[in-house]
Design a protein around this motif. Sequence first.
Motif, PDB file in Angstrom:
ATOM      1  N   VAL A 125       0.858  -1.187   0.000  1.00 42.60           N
ATOM      2  CA  VAL A 125       0.000   0.000   0.000  1.00 42.60           C
ATOM      3  C   VAL A 125       0.895   1.238   0.000  1.00 42.60           C
ATOM      4  O   VAL A 125       1.782   1.339   0.844  1.00 42.60           O
ATOM      5  CB  VAL A 125      -0.903   0.018   1.258  1.00 42.60           C
ATOM      6  N   PRO A 126       0.701   2.168  -0.943  1.00 43.99           N
ATOM      7  CA  PRO A 126       1.483   3.406  -0.897  1.00 43.99           C
ATOM      8  C   PRO A 126       1.011   4.273   0.281  1.00 43.99           C
ATOM      9  O   PRO A 126      -0.197   4.424   0.481  1.00 43.99           O
ATOM     10  CB  PRO A 126       1.159   4.112  -2.218  1.00 43.99           C
ATOM     11  N   ALA A 127       1.963   4.794   1.030  1.00 48.66           N
ATOM     12  CA  ALA A 127       1.593   5.619   2.184  1.00 48.66           C
ATOM     13  C   ALA A 127       2.651   6.681   2.388  1.00 48.66           C
ATOM     14  O   ALA A 127       3.831   6.451   2.137  1.00 48.66           O
ATOM     15  CB  ALA A 127       1.463   4.759   3.435  1.00 48.66           C
ATOM     16  N   ALA A 128       2.234   7.854   2.852  1.00 46.42           N
ATOM     17  CA  ALA A 128       3.162   8.953   3.080  1.00 46.42           C
ATOM     18  C   ALA A 128       3.601   8.952   4.531  1.00 46.42           C
ATOM     19  O   ALA A 128       2.865   8.550   5.415  1.00 46.42           O
ATOM     20  CB  ALA A 128       2.496  10.281   2.739  1.00 46.42           C
ATOM     21  N   ASP A 129       4.864   9.377   4.738  1.00 45.92           N
ATOM     22  CA  ASP A 129       5.350   9.605   6.095  1.00 45.92           C
ATOM     23  C   ASP A 129       6.237  10.826   6.004  1.00 45.92           C
ATOM     24  O   ASP A 129       7.321  10.762   5.437  1.00 45.92           O
ATOM     25  CB  ASP A 129       6.111   8.370   6.592  1.00 45.92           C
ATOM     26  N   LEU A 160       6.188   2.160   0.148  1.00 46.23           N
ATOM     27  CA  LEU A 160       5.292   1.030  -0.116  1.00 46.23           C
ATOM     28  C   LEU A 160       5.351   0.140   1.114  1.00 46.23           C
ATOM     29  O   LEU A 160       6.422  -0.312   1.506  1.00 46.23           O
ATOM     30  CB  LEU A 160       5.737   0.270  -1.372  1.00 46.23           C
ATOM     31  N   VAL A 161       4.205  -0.087   1.718  1.00 46.32           N
ATOM     32  CA  VAL A 161       4.133  -0.831   2.968  1.00 46.32           C
ATOM     33  C   VAL A 161       3.520  -2.204   2.694  1.00 46.32           C
ATOM     34  O   VAL A 161       2.460  -2.289   2.061  1.00 46.32           O
ATOM     35  CB  VAL A 161       3.254  -0.079   3.995  1.00 46.32           C
ATOM     36  N   ASP A 162       4.177  -3.265   3.138  1.00 46.06           N
ATOM     37  CA  ASP A 162       3.629  -4.608   2.903  1.00 46.06           C
ATOM     38  C   ASP A 162       2.774  -5.038   4.102  1.00 46.06           C
ATOM     39  O   ASP A 162       2.698  -4.322   5.103  1.00 46.06           O
ATOM     40  CB  ASP A 162       4.737  -5.602   2.524  1.00 46.06           C
ATOM     41  N   PRO A 163       2.091  -6.197   3.969  1.00 46.25           N
ATOM     42  CA  PRO A 163       1.133  -6.570   5.030  1.00 46.25           C
ATOM     43  C   PRO A 163       1.781  -6.747   6.416  1.00 46.25           C
ATOM     44  O   PRO A 163       1.084  -6.660   7.426  1.00 46.25           O
ATOM     45  CB  PRO A 163       0.556  -7.900   4.536  1.00 46.25           C
ATOM     46  N   THR A 164       3.117  -6.976   6.475  1.00 51.23           N
ATOM     47  CA  THR A 164       3.749  -7.128   7.787  1.00 51.23           C
ATOM     48  C   THR A 164       4.123  -5.778   8.400  1.00 51.23           C
ATOM     49  O   THR A 164       4.638  -5.715   9.515  1.00 51.23           O
ATOM     50  CB  THR A 164       5.046  -7.963   7.678  1.00 51.23           C
TER      51      THR A 164
END
Lengths: 507, 127
Positions: free
Chosen positions: B49-53, B59-63
Motif C-alpha cells: 500500500v502506498p503511504a506517506a510519512d 510502499l508498505v507490505d502486510p507485515t
Amino acid sequence: VNAEVWDELVATALVGTARRGVPEPARRHLAHVLGAAPGDTGTEVAVLTAAGVIASERRTGIRTVTGATPPPAAPIDARPHPGPDALRILDLLVGGAAGLGRGATGATVTETLLVEWLARVAATGRVVPADRLPDLLDRATGATDLRPPLRAAGGTTLAWLAARNPRWSWAAAGDPSTAEVDALAETWRTGAGAGRVEALQELRQRDPERARAALEETWSGERAAARAEALRALAIGLGPADEPLLEAALDDRAASVRAAAAEVLARLPGSARSGRMADRLRPLVTVGGLLRKTIDVALPEEPDAAARRDGIVDAGAPQGVGRRAWWLQQIVAGTPLAFWTEERGLSPGAVADRAQAQRELAEGLIAATLLEADPTWAAALAGYQPYPALLALLPPQAALDLVTRRLRQADDAKLAWLLTIAPAPWTAPFTIAAVTRLRAVANTIALDQALGAVARGGHPDAGPALETWIAELADAETRRRAVRATAHALSLRRAIEQALPPPTEMP
Amino acid sequence: VAFSDAKQVVGGGVVPPATGVDAALDAVASALAANPWRDLVPVVLADVVPAADGDRWWLVDPTGARLPLDPAVEPWPLLARSVGHPVTVCAEWRSGALTPLAIHASPVHLGAADGPRCTNLAPEDGA
C-alpha cells in the motif's frame, strides 16, 4: 561493520596511504571476510579491497523498516464506472488530443466539454474511476469551473485522494477540519503581511461566522489599510449577521475603511442602508396619470453627509453621465426593487419601459436586479441591454429568444458578442440559425470568437450544417480548420451523450 | 553476463516473483552479491500500500515493512490506482529507493471495462 569504519576508510583513501595506514577495524573486517589477513599485497590493495567489500555490504545489507501503518483505504463508491467509449472521450479531452483547435479557444472548448462529461457522469449515477482522478484534480486546480462537476462525479474516492495532496485540498472532504480553521484564525490573529488577509478570506470561505468573530476580536488594533481589506473579505459569504459590523464601519475614522464598508454593504440585500437609499429615491419619483401611468424620476441634489456616509461618490461615473445622473444611478442601485412594485404599485415592465429613455435609471435598476437575482426584473430589463448576468437569471429559452431577436440586425462583431453571451446549452434551431448566419461573416476575429461560442454551447444537430460548410471551404485552409474544430466539439457533445446513457438504458 | 548494462535483468531474464519487502531485499542482496557493479535491480512487491510519512512516500507490505519511493517519483498515479488497497508493484531498486514501473490493481476502483488492470507507470524512454 558500522559507519565509522567506512568513514575512516574514506579518510585514508583521501589523504593517501603514504600518510595513513589501513584503519585497524577495516583490516580486521577484511581478514574476517577473506578468511586471511590481506598479507603483503600492499596498503593500496588492502584499502581498495576493504572499500569494495564494505561498499557492497552497505548496499546489500539494508535493514527493513517495520511498524508502518498505512492510512485507511478509500471507502468504495458503489456507483458504476463510465464505459470504455466514455473513458476514451475523457482521455482525449484530458490529453488535449480531441482536435478542438489550439490556443485559448481550444482550451476553453475542451474545458466546457470536460464539464459536460463530468456533469453527465454524475447525472447518470456514475462515478469517475480512481485512476483518472489525478489528472482531473490537477486540471481543476487551475480551472475552477471544473471543480463542482468533478466533486459530483468523483465520489468518495476523490475526497480521499485530495486529502493526501495539499494542492488538491479544495476537493478534500466537505467539512473543514477544526484544526485547519483554527490555524487560519491564528494566522489572522498573529500573522504578518498579506498572508493575514488571505487567511481571513480562506477562513471566511470555510466558516463565515468564525471569520467575522476573528475580525471583530482584532478590529480595534488594526491599521486602516488592514481594516479596509478585511472588510472587503466579508463580501465572501456575506449575510445579514455581518450588517452591524459593516454599519459601524461606515463611521470609521479612515475614509478608505468607510468606503470599503459602503461597498460591501451595497452587496447585502435588505440592509438598513437599502432602506435609506429608498428614502432618498422616494421624493425623486413621481407617478402620474390615471389610465396610463407616467413615471418621472428627477435627478437628486448634492448628496448630504448621510448620503456620503452610505457611500454615494462622485468618482467612477461612466463616460457621458453627469454628476447628478451618476448619483441617481447609485441611489437606484441601492434601493430594493420592492420600492417600485410594492410601494409604488408599478410593474417591472412599466419601469423598464421608462428606463429605456434614462440610462442612469436603467443601469441602476440592472444593478439592483442582479443583487436581488430577480428573474422578472431581469426579463423586463434584458431588452434594454442583454448583459450576460441578466440573461443568466432568465429561463434558458427566454434568454435564447431574446438573443435571437437581436441576432437579426447584428453586424459581424455584434453577432460574435451575442453568441458569446447566449446561455448554453443552445437549442437545435438556434444553433443551426447561428451557423447559417456565420457563413456570411468575413471578419476572421469575429468568426473565431463566434465559432468558439458555437463549440461551447451548440446543439449537435447542427453538425450536418457545419459539414456542408466545411465541404465548401476547400480553398480556405485556416477557415476550414476553425470550422472543423467546432464540428469536432459538436460531435464530441453527441458522443458524450451516447456513451453515457441514462441509467435505465444501461445493460 | 553484462556488467555495464544496468537495464539488463541478470539471472535469466525472468521477472522476479511478487514478494513482501523482506524477500525483495534478500533478492536485491543476492543480485548485488552476484554482481556488485549493478546499480539497478528489478523487484516485484505483492500486496503493498502506498503511504506517506512526512515528505516521503513508501510502499508498505502486510507485515508493516516498508521501502521508500524515489523522491523524484510522483506518487499520485500509484496512489490513485491503490486508494489505500493492496496492489502489486513492479519497480526498479536503485540507490536505496524504488521507481515504480507498473502496477497491478484490483479493478474495483479503476476504469472497469477499459483494458487490463496492469498499468504502465514508467516514463517514456529518455525521461
